[in-house]
Scaffold this motif. Structure first.
Motif, PDB file in Angstrom:
ATOM      1  N   ARG A   7      62.905 -17.373  63.302  1.00 55.92           N
ATOM      2  CA  ARG A   7      62.178 -16.604  64.313  1.00 55.92           C
ATOM      3  C   ARG A   7      60.851 -17.304  64.587  1.00 55.92           C
ATOM      4  N   PHE A   8      60.147 -16.815  65.591  1.00 58.39           N
ATOM      5  CA  PHE A   8      58.836 -17.358  65.916  1.00 58.39           C
ATOM      6  C   PHE A   8      57.902 -17.136  64.709  1.00 58.39           C
ATOM      7  N   GLY A   9      57.243 -18.186  64.272  1.00 57.75           N
ATOM      8  CA  GLY A   9      56.375 -18.047  63.092  1.00 57.75           C
ATOM      9  C   GLY A   9      56.954 -18.714  61.860  1.00 57.75           C
ATOM     10  N   PHE A  42      58.310 -22.146  60.633  1.00 59.13           N
ATOM     11  CA  PHE A  42      58.325 -23.541  61.087  1.00 59.13           C
ATOM     12  C   PHE A  42      59.063 -24.441  60.084  1.00 59.13           C
ATOM     13  N   ASP A  58      64.407 -12.794  66.140  1.00 57.06           N
ATOM     14  CA  ASP A  58      63.096 -12.390  66.670  1.00 57.06           C
ATOM     15  C   ASP A  58      63.040 -10.921  67.087  1.00 57.06           C
ATOM     16  N   PHE A  67      63.377  -8.375  64.204  1.00 60.45           N
ATOM     17  CA  PHE A  67      62.150  -8.325  63.401  1.00 60.45           C
ATOM     18  C   PHE A  67      61.044  -7.572  64.145  1.00 60.45           C
ATOM     19  N   TYR A  90      57.653  -2.913  64.827  1.00 61.51           N
ATOM     20  CA  TYR A  90      56.862  -2.161  65.810  1.00 61.51           C
ATOM     21  C   TYR A  90      57.476  -0.834  66.269  1.00 61.51           C
ATOM     22  N   TYR A 101      55.526   2.864  65.974  1.00 63.91           N
ATOM     23  CA  TYR A 101      54.330   2.208  65.437  1.00 63.91           C
ATOM     24  C   TYR A 101      53.214   3.196  65.077  1.00 63.91           C
ATOM     25  N   LEU A 159      51.654  -1.839  57.444  1.00 64.90           N
ATOM     26  CA  LEU A 159      52.380  -2.455  58.567  1.00 64.90           C
ATOM     27  C   LEU A 159      52.213  -3.969  58.574  1.00 64.90           C
ATOM     28  N   LEU A 160      51.276  -4.476  57.785  1.00 62.43           N
ATOM     29  CA  LEU A 160      51.095  -5.933  57.697  1.00 62.43           C
ATOM     30  C   LEU A 160      51.957  -6.550  56.582  1.00 62.43           C
ATOM     31  N   ARG A 194      58.193 -23.149  56.644  1.00 65.27           N
ATOM     32  CA  ARG A 194      56.799 -22.793  56.388  1.00 65.27           C
ATOM     33  C   ARG A 194      56.429 -21.531  57.170  1.00 65.27           C
ATOM     34  N   PHE A 210      52.963 -18.783  57.534  1.00 59.39           N
ATOM     35  CA  PHE A 210      51.611 -18.420  57.092  1.00 59.39           C
ATOM     36  C   PHE A 210      51.332 -16.915  57.169  1.00 59.39           C
ATOM     37  N   GLN A 211      52.330 -16.124  57.588  1.00 59.57           N
ATOM     38  CA  GLN A 211      52.039 -14.699  57.770  1.00 59.57           C
ATOM     39  C   GLN A 211      51.836 -13.949  56.458  1.00 59.57           C
ATOM     40  N   LEU A 241      48.079 -12.604  55.730  1.00 58.48           N
ATOM     41  CA  LEU A 241      47.607 -11.269  56.115  1.00 58.48           C
ATOM     42  C   LEU A 241      47.945 -10.241  55.044  1.00 58.48           C
TER      43      LEU A 241
END
Lengths: 58, 278
Positions: B35-37, B39, B68, B71, B76, B79, B90-91, B219, B221-222, B225
């Protein structure tokens, strides 16, 4: 202080939509990587000098 | 022919889970999600090749599935309800991402008549704070699969945690032998890396934190958060027990939502189908 920083970052993140939140965490991720790199360079420099010093004494 | 689907990230734990299942089942379907995010997804192919070399090409299939929309839907939907009740939970991106993968895997299994699923969940991962690998949440996920007569296995869950040798490796301390590593002393079970080494799939026992380790996974990075929320905000204020209980409640509710999502998919509801068939 850390709690305040975390609270501000989380408040921003929680209101962001999907893609923006992902980009936001990417930016935070690269900032962390940069700090990590600085830490690594300083640490590596200390270790290298310690090794040279040990060899000279030995 | 007995088949199993493996949620496959390409890392040591899921590779070990796949290798163990390849000894038990006739065929293993490795499912990787993108999905997006996420890599460098091509890194995952590295260990698929190693597994195919060891066990034969015919026993393994590797499928990459885009998720995508699923997820996004899971993160969401409802929400404001979740924001009011659970705020920064939610994070918990990693937990929600993994749960989305489980829902997609469940649907994949129903479509392909597969009765077994496994993943590389471990007890030690993220100090057992990563929601999708917490014991209580895993039990809820197992129950979700069970409703559809699918058994969810966690073959490496009780394996031991390897030493994280990231800094030793990067700084070259292993080579110059300034520091002595633990080398597994005092452990009860083997680590996933040691099992793969014994099976002659990996060339070294401990890979955690090494460049080799990083080059075999995607990879993302989320996680940052979630870590900020957890370690800098929630744990110092509310403590561990409150975190575990609230994370369990949050994910229990999300799993309930997931169940109704799967039911809608099976009823062939158009909007839900579009999310799956993106």
């Amino acid at each position: 202080m850390r709690r305040i920083i975390a609270f501000i970052i989380c408040t921003i993140a929680v209101v962001l939509p999907y893609r923006l939140r992902t980009i936001f965490s990417e930016i935070l991720g690269w900032i962390m990587q940069f700090l990590y790199l600085l830490y690594y360079v300083i640490f590596k420099c200390i270790i290298d000098n310690l090794v040279v010093d040990k060899k000279e004494k030995g | 022919m007995e088949e199993i689907a493996v949620l496959y990230s390409g890392g040591t734990d899921s590779t070990c889970a796949a290798a163990l299942m390849l000894r038990e089942f006739d065929r293993v379907r490795l499912l990787t999600y993108r999905r997006f995010g996420l890599f460098s997804i091509n890194n995952i192919k590295k260990n698929v090749t190693l597994l195919k070399e060891k066990f034969g090409k015919n026993k393994i299939t590797h499928t990459v599935i885009k998720f995508d929309m699923l997820f996004k839907y899971l993160s969401y939907s409802n929400y404001f309800h979740y924001l009011k009740r659970y705020n920064f939970f939610l994070l918990s991106t990693c937990g929600l991402c993994k749960l989305s993968m489980h829902i997609r895997t469940l649907i994949y299994c129903l479509e392909n008549n597969i009765k077994y699923v496994c993943d590389g969940s471990t007890r030690y991962s993220g100090n057992n704070y990563y929601p999708a690998q917490m014991t209580k949440v895993l039990d809820e996920i197992k129950a979700m699969y069970k409703q559809y007569n699918i058994e969810f296995l966690t073959p490496v869950y009780d394996f031991d945690e390897p030493d994280n040798i990231e800094w030793f490796d990067k700084l070259g301390l292993r080579k110059i032998r300034i520091l002595n590593l633990n080398n597994g002393q005092g452990r009860v079970n083997k680590t996933a890396g040691e099992v793969l080494f014994d099976m002659k799939i990996f060339s070294q026992k401990n890979v955690k934190g090494t460049i080799f380790d990083k080059k075999m996974q995607a990879r993302c990075f989320q996680l940052i958060l979630f870590n900020l929320f957890l370690y800098w905000y929630y744990l110092p204020i509310y403590g561990e027990q409150k975190y575990i209980d609230t994370a369990h409640k949050f994910f229990k509710e999300k799993i309930k939502d997931s169940n109704s999502f799967v039911e809608k998919y099976l009823e062939n509801i158009k909007n839900v189908n579009n999310i799956i068939e993106e």
